[in-house]
Each structure stands twice: as structure tokens, then as C-alpha cells.
Design an enzyme around this catalytic site. Sequence first.
Site, mmCIF file in Angstrom:
data_model
loop_
_atom_site.group_PDB
_atom_site.id
_atom_site.type_symbol
_atom_site.label_atom_id
_atom_site.label_comp_id
_atom_site.label_asym_id
_atom_site.label_seq_id
_atom_site.Cartn_x
_atom_site.Cartn_y
_atom_site.Cartn_z
ATOM 1 N N TYR A 107 0.840 -1.199 0.000
ATOM 2 C CA TYR A 107 0.000 0.000 0.000
ATOM 3 C C TYR A 107 0.878 1.253 0.000
ATOM 4 C CZ TYR A 107 -4.286 2.296 -0.285
ATOM 5 O OH TYR A 107 -5.280 3.066 -0.795
ATOM 6 N N ARG A 160 -8.577 9.958 -8.932
ATOM 7 C CA ARG A 160 -7.794 10.659 -7.905
ATOM 8 C C ARG A 160 -7.075 9.617 -7.069
ATOM 9 N NH1 ARG A 160 -8.456 11.158 -2.209
ATOM 10 N NH2 ARG A 160 -7.370 9.324 -2.843
ATOM 11 N N LYS A 178 -5.973 -2.495 -1.574
ATOM 12 C CA LYS A 178 -6.918 -2.358 -0.450
ATOM 13 C C LYS A 178 -7.517 -3.712 -0.091
ATOM 14 C CE LYS A 178 -7.506 2.009 0.804
ATOM 15 N NZ LYS A 178 -8.299 3.157 1.210
ATOM 16 N N GLU A 249 -13.595 3.975 -4.102
ATOM 17 C CA GLU A 249 -12.203 4.270 -3.784
ATOM 18 C C GLU A 249 -11.586 5.191 -4.830
ATOM 19 O OE1 GLU A 249 -10.664 3.066 -1.082
ATOM 20 O OE2 GLU A 249 -8.796 4.046 -1.642
ATOM 21 N N ASP A 250 -11.005 6.277 -4.364
ATOM 22 C CA ASP A 250 -10.216 7.165 -5.232
ATOM 23 C C ASP A 250 -10.941 7.647 -6.482
ATOM 24 O OD1 ASP A 250 -8.320 7.063 -3.308
ATOM 25 O OD2 ASP A 250 -6.747 6.150 -4.504
ATOM 26 N N ASN A 253 -13.189 14.137 -6.530
ATOM 27 C CA ASN A 253 -14.198 14.659 -5.587
ATOM 28 C C ASN A 253 -15.397 15.291 -6.293
ATOM 29 O OD1 ASN A 253 -13.587 17.372 -5.976
ATOM 30 N ND2 ASN A 253 -12.251 17.490 -4.172
ATOM 31 N N ASP A 272 -14.264 5.080 1.211
ATOM 32 C CA ASP A 272 -13.188 5.052 2.207
ATOM 33 C C ASP A 272 -12.452 6.383 2.290
ATOM 34 O OD1 ASP A 272 -11.696 3.572 4.166
ATOM 35 O OD2 ASP A 272 -10.003 3.776 2.800
ATOM 36 N N ASP A 273 -12.343 7.085 1.168
ATOM 37 C CA ASP A 273 -11.613 8.367 1.185
ATOM 38 C C ASP A 273 -12.327 9.387 2.055
ATOM 39 O OD1 ASP A 273 -9.797 7.361 -0.832
ATOM 40 O OD2 ASP A 273 -11.550 7.471 -2.125
ATOM 41 N N ALA A 306 -10.069 20.900 1.361
ATOM 42 C CA ALA A 306 -11.508 20.766 1.633
ATOM 43 C C ALA A 306 -12.131 19.767 0.670
ATOM 44 C CB ALA A 306 -12.182 22.130 1.504
ATOM 45 N N GLY A 307 -11.449 18.630 0.505
ATOM 46 C CA GLY A 307 -11.970 17.600 -0.397
ATOM 47 C C GLY A 307 -12.598 16.462 0.377
ATOM 48 N N GLU A 308 -12.467 15.249 -0.173
ATOM 49 C CA GLU A 308 -13.124 14.081 0.415
ATOM 50 C C GLU A 308 -12.606 13.810 1.822
ATOM 51 O OE1 GLU A 308 -13.118 10.763 -2.484
ATOM 52 O OE2 GLU A 308 -12.593 12.317 -3.922
ATOM 53 N N ALA A 309 -11.277 13.798 1.956
ATOM 54 C CA ALA A 309 -10.685 13.480 3.257
ATOM 55 C C ALA A 309 -11.075 14.544 4.279
ATOM 56 C CB ALA A 309 -9.172 13.384 3.126
ATOM 57 N N ASN A 412 -0.923 11.849 0.973
ATOM 58 C CA ASN A 412 -0.185 10.690 0.473
ATOM 59 C C ASN A 412 0.187 10.886 -0.989
ATOM 60 O OD1 ASN A 412 -0.470 9.055 2.813
ATOM 61 N ND2 ASN A 412 -2.572 8.598 2.221
ATOM 62 N N ASN A 457 -5.704 4.367 6.796
ATOM 63 C CA ASN A 457 -7.095 3.896 6.747
ATOM 64 C C ASN A 457 -7.213 2.403 7.043
ATOM 65 O OD1 ASN A 457 -7.210 6.483 5.670
ATOM 66 N ND2 ASN A 457 -8.984 6.011 4.406
HETATM 67 P P1 NAD Z 1 -9.549 15.838 -2.933
HETATM 68 O O1 NAD Z 1 -9.067 16.009 -4.312
HETATM 69 O O2 NAD Z 1 -10.942 15.427 -2.704
HETATM 70 O O3 NAD Z 1 -9.306 17.198 -2.105
HETATM 71 C C1 NAD Z 1 -8.144 17.980 -2.164
HETATM 72 C C2 NAD Z 1 -8.494 19.354 -1.606
HETATM 73 O O4 NAD Z 1 -7.297 20.115 -1.475
HETATM 74 C C3 NAD Z 1 -9.439 20.175 -2.460
HETATM 75 O O5 NAD Z 1 -10.417 20.740 -1.645
HETATM 76 C C4 NAD Z 1 -8.555 21.288 -3.013
HETATM 77 O O6 NAD Z 1 -9.256 22.482 -3.196
HETATM 78 C C5 NAD Z 1 -7.575 21.434 -1.876
HETATM 79 N N1 NAD Z 1 -6.350 22.131 -2.265
HETATM 80 C C6 NAD Z 1 -5.688 22.113 -3.439
HETATM 81 N N2 NAD Z 1 -4.620 22.918 -3.374
HETATM 82 C C7 NAD Z 1 -4.595 23.443 -2.143
HETATM 83 C C8 NAD Z 1 -3.738 24.347 -1.469
HETATM 84 N N3 NAD Z 1 -2.671 24.834 -2.053
HETATM 85 N N4 NAD Z 1 -4.023 24.669 -0.192
HETATM 86 C C9 NAD Z 1 -5.091 24.141 0.431
HETATM 87 N N5 NAD Z 1 -5.938 23.287 -0.154
HETATM 88 C C10 NAD Z 1 -5.698 22.938 -1.426
HETATM 89 O O7 NAD Z 1 -8.574 14.792 -2.263
HETATM 90 P P2 NAD Z 1 -8.794 13.996 -0.885
HETATM 91 O O8 NAD Z 1 -9.444 12.688 -1.150
HETATM 92 O O9 NAD Z 1 -9.427 14.877 0.105
HETATM 93 O O10 NAD Z 1 -7.291 13.677 -0.501
HETATM 94 C C11 NAD Z 1 -6.393 14.737 -0.222
HETATM 95 C C12 NAD Z 1 -5.091 14.166 0.297
HETATM 96 O O11 NAD Z 1 -5.325 13.462 1.516
HETATM 97 C C13 NAD Z 1 -4.421 13.172 -0.652
HETATM 98 O O12 NAD Z 1 -3.050 13.397 -0.692
HETATM 99 C C14 NAD Z 1 -4.698 11.852 -0.027
HETATM 100 O O13 NAD Z 1 -3.696 10.908 -0.297
HETATM 101 C C15 NAD Z 1 -4.718 12.203 1.442
HETATM 102 N N6 NAD Z 1 -5.484 11.224 2.221
HETATM 103 C C16 NAD Z 1 -4.909 10.709 3.328
HETATM 104 C C17 NAD Z 1 -5.567 9.765 4.064
HETATM 105 C C18 NAD Z 1 -4.941 9.222 5.294
HETATM 106 O O14 NAD Z 1 -3.963 9.700 5.741
HETATM 107 N N7 NAD Z 1 -5.476 8.197 5.918
HETATM 108 C C19 NAD Z 1 -6.814 9.312 3.661
HETATM 109 C C20 NAD Z 1 -7.401 9.893 2.525
HETATM 110 C C21 NAD Z 1 -6.726 10.843 1.822
#
Ligand code: NAD
Length: 555
Positions: A107, A160, A178, A249-250, A253, A272-273, A306-309, A412, A457
Site C-alpha cells: 500500500y 484521484r 486495499k 475508492e479514489d 471529488n 473510504d476516502d 476541503a476535499g473528500e478526506a 499521500n 485507513n
Molecule cells: P480531494 O481532491 O478530494 O481534495 C483535495 C483538496 O485540497 C481540495 O479541496 C482542493 O481544493 C484542496 N487544495 C488544493 N490545493 C490546495 C492548497 N494549495 N491549499 C489548500 N488546499 C488545497 O482529495 P482527498 O481525497 O481529500 O485527498 C487529499 C489528500 O489526503 C491526498 O493526498 C490523499 O492521499 C490524502 N489522504 C490521506 C488519508 C490518510 O492519511 N489516511 C486518507 C485519505 C486521503
Amino acid sequence: MTAKKTTSVPRPNRALPSKGVEWLHNPIFNKGTAFTEAERDALNLRGLLPPQVQTMDDQVKRVMTNYRNKTSDIERYIQLVGLQDRNETLFYRIVMDNLEEMMPIIYTPTVGKACQEFGHIFRRSRGMYVSMKDKGNIQKVLENWPTRDVKVIVVTDGERILGLGDLGVSGMGIPIGKLSLYTACAGINPTQCLPITIDMGTNNETFLKDPLYIGLREKRISGEAFDAVMEEFITAVKKVFPGVLLQFEDFGNGNAFRLLENYRNQLCTFNDDIQGTGSVALAGVLSALRLTGGKMSDHRVLMSGAGEAGMGIADNICAVLMEEGLSLAEARKRIWFVDSKGLIVKGRTDLVAHKKHYAHDHAPCADLLSAVKAIKPTMLVGVSGQPRTFTEEIVKFVGSYNARPVIFALSNPTSKAECTAEEAYTWTEGRAVFASGSPFAPVTYNGKTHVPGQGNNSYIFPGVGLGVVATGATRVTDAMFVTAAKALAALLREEELAEGRIYPSLKRIHEVSLKIAVAVAEEAYQSKLATQPRPADLPAYIASQMFKPEYPNYA
Ligand code: NAD
């Protein structure tokens, strides 16, 4: 010759091979040099194997020697996937016995590199590929899977992948990885797992020009065309694999939130995201509270991204704030977001629906630094996929007014982390409560060793999946993820906390997954979503359902 049933180890849910050579070429049944003398006679394997019968331990020794001799992580990934494709039982024995070492290979972060190079390192197809060209025939395509006994599907459209963007069908490494973790962490039977990638095209220009890219060389479809393929896919899944747990998954958004809302009440599904991340981060936050002191409502959280996570994490924190007595509106006010355009505030006209919930009355701030200075968070969480955005100035500032600043750099793979563990500890003189998405090695600062938390996760989704599968739950609810987070946080021992850990050691993952599964199962029974009768001893029953990587006796 027909194989006799003389074993207590559960057999795979597939028809037994009919010819000797098929036993060797089927990864579910293959035991390689470990086929016994009696099996070699019974299954017509004489002459097809070298004469020495080996034990599984001998095989483990050989694989581990080769594994440790490899000079790069991607080679280790290729070796492990090759083993999975030859002999699943041995693969899981090795991964389950060495999970801490191998999780970063099967992973994040190595799987990210594997996805980027997927077409180039491709050896053998695993799981299913559905494409937008299959529209009208998706059910027939799914019916080509050799069994209907599927309990968990992980599906992506590759838009994504981790923080790496659109990788098209090369994203298949993620559902495969996964599902390997569903088995390795929680013992979901690998023969009941199905990774699926839906090829909706890709906007990745490098891939579109790459002759070794293995997906359709077409731009991504969107809007109604995308939704129509998804609708047909979901309908087909419900028909071909009724009751299955479907994990999104992935997905990008722009689609992920809508898919979840559209389908979460139609079948047993989750994202999961959004939800898994929300849960594992909440567990980290609950553990962090043991170090910072105070209640959740004493904290101000600033999320970068401000995305999925980000949304999943914020919603789960809100659930805890509401348990502390706040209304939903009050809870949301404790959480602030920065996206690519700066602080999310009421006056902004460019906000999509999910961001509006967290748009508060405040003057605009153009970037993270000014937002941090204005909001003065006690917890700073990075989920933006933007590397190195937690600069020295930002981290030192957050450390200047918090005794134990909570810094989660969750993006990540490792290359996308907002800051490294070493930076977080150094810039706060060792006071940071730190977690990342991809693993970082322990850091020694001023003689004290800090073990960074990995908000992985896989602490959560395998256990949730096991609880759902064991009870035959018909839906996956937000409450299950909050329950899972609490169960995970409760497992953290004082001695682990003293090392700065906010998650239990991955060495304890089987215990963790089982405890989470039991908590989720209780939640399923309470909310009347379970379809299986409640066993007298729920933990023992769930434990008995967990796959063990042992060879059956086929003679
Ligand atoms: P996403 O594409 O849904 O969201 C990304 C967000 O970041 C968007 O809201 C975007 O507007 C914002 N963004 C872009 N540039 C930016 C900047 N310069 N400053 C602030 N915000 C900015 O993606 P996601 O699913 O939310 O995932 C985001 C990250 O979190 C990825 O790198 C993913 O690997 C990581 N993630 C980590 C875990 C974990 O640690 N367990 C789990 C899920 C996702």
C-alpha cells in the site's frame, strides 16, 4: 482423480481444478513445492514438481531472502504481486507475518509508484476491468467473474489516486492493494474479494501518449454519461453479487460525494476516502486529546484541503462535538477549512455545496499562513495533496501558543506530505502530536524518540468490512465509522501514548480489526441492519470467520 475432503482448513469457494497442472497454475489452490507426497499422487502432480517436498516455512524462508535482497521498493512490490498471482496462501502468510514491513510496499507509498508505472510492470490481470464501452452489457461482464460468492468489492475509476491525480486504469493497484489489506488485516477471505476498475477514460496526457498504457486512450467522460455508466454498474452489482459490500475508492471529488449520496441508501456501500479517512483521523484526534488534555470542544481545528478526506474528518469530529452537547451548527463552527483559494468564509461565491457547511463569518485570508495566524488552530490537519505546505513559519507559529500542537500531515504518498515527522518535531522542540498518511520513521529529538502516528485507513476499513460481512449488514452507516474510531482509540495503550504514538502498533492489527469488527457488528445489531442472527459469543464467532493463511490438505 478427485480430491478427498479431509481437512479442517476452509476450502476456497471455487471448483477444484481437474488436471494436475491446473493445481499449480491456480493461485488459490497452488501450494508449489509444499504439495505433499499423497497430494502429488492424488492430484496427478508427479513429475510436475521437483522431488523435495517443502514446508510452508521453507517457502517463507526462500521468499523472504529474495525479498530482502531486492534493491528497490518497486521490485519488492513486483515480487509480492508475482507471489500473490502464483500462490495466494503463501502471499498472505508472508504479508500477515510481516505486515509492518510490507504495508508500505503493498500500500502507500509504494503502491502509488506501482500505479504510476502500472502499464509498464503489468504481468497478469487480477480482478475485473469494466469500461465505458461495456455500457449496455455491464451485467454480462460481471457475470464472467468465476464465483458469485463475493463479499467485498473495491471499485475505482482512477481519477484521484492517492494524491497523485488521474491515473486512469493504472489506478487498479489501489483496489487490489486495499483488498489485500482486507485479508491481511481482518481476515476477509481473499476468494471473496473482487477489485474492479471502471475505465471512464483518462485526462492524463502522459498516459494518453504512452504505448504501454493499458486503458482506453480516450478523454474522461463526465456528467450524465458518467452517471449512466455508474448507474448501470451499480444495478449490475446488485443483481450479480446481491448483499455485497461495495467500497468506492479514489474517485475524483467531483463525483465521489454525489455517488455516495446517491447509493448509500440503495446498497451496502461506503467511500473510504471520505468515511474511512474521517474515522481514522477521528481516532487520532481522540488519542491526541489524551496528550493535549481538554475536550474536543476546547479545540479549534484548521483543515488544509476541503476535499473528500477533509470533509470526512470534519463530519466525524462534529459527531463527537455533538456528543459533548453542541448543536450541529455550533460543532461546525469549531472547524475551519482552507482550500486552494484560501480560507473558506461566508462571503465566498465559489463554494460547492459540501464546503458551504463550513463557511463561517470571517474576513477572507488568501493563504494558509494568514489563515493560521487568524484562526490560531490547536489542531492543524493537512489533506490538500500539496507537499511541504506546513512550512517552518506555520508549524513554529502553531507551536508558539499550544503546549502540544496537533499537526497531522495526512497527504499521500510520502512525497505529498505537508511536512515530515522530523520537521514537525524539530520545529516544535519535540512537542508536536504528529500523524501522517504515509509512514515516517521514528525521530529522536534531544534524546527522546518520538514514534509518528500513521493515520492509515487500514486501521479502520478492514475491521468495518469484517463487522459488516459477519452480520450481513445491509447498509454501512456514519455511526459505524464513529464507533470504529472510538474502538481504535480505546485500544491505544499508555506505553504507546508515552512514545508519542496516537495509533496502536501495526503489529496489533489483527486484534484491532477484530475489536473494530465486533464494535461495528454491535452497531449493526442495534440499528437493526444485520441480517444474520446474533451469535451467543459475537467476538468468538467473528474471530472464527477470519481467514488463516494455511494450506488445506487436498489428498
Ligand atoms: P480531494 O481532491 O478530494 O481534495 C483535495 C483538496 O485540497 C481540495 O479541496 C482542493 O481544493 C484542496 N487544495 C488544493 N490545493 C490546495 C492548497 N494549495 N491549499 C489548500 N488546499 C488545497 O482529495 P482527498 O481525497 O481529500 O485527498 C487529499 C489528500 O489526503 C491526498 O493526498 C490523499 O492521499 C490524502 N489522504 C490521506 C488519508 C490518510 O492519511 N489516511 C486518507 C485519505 C486521503
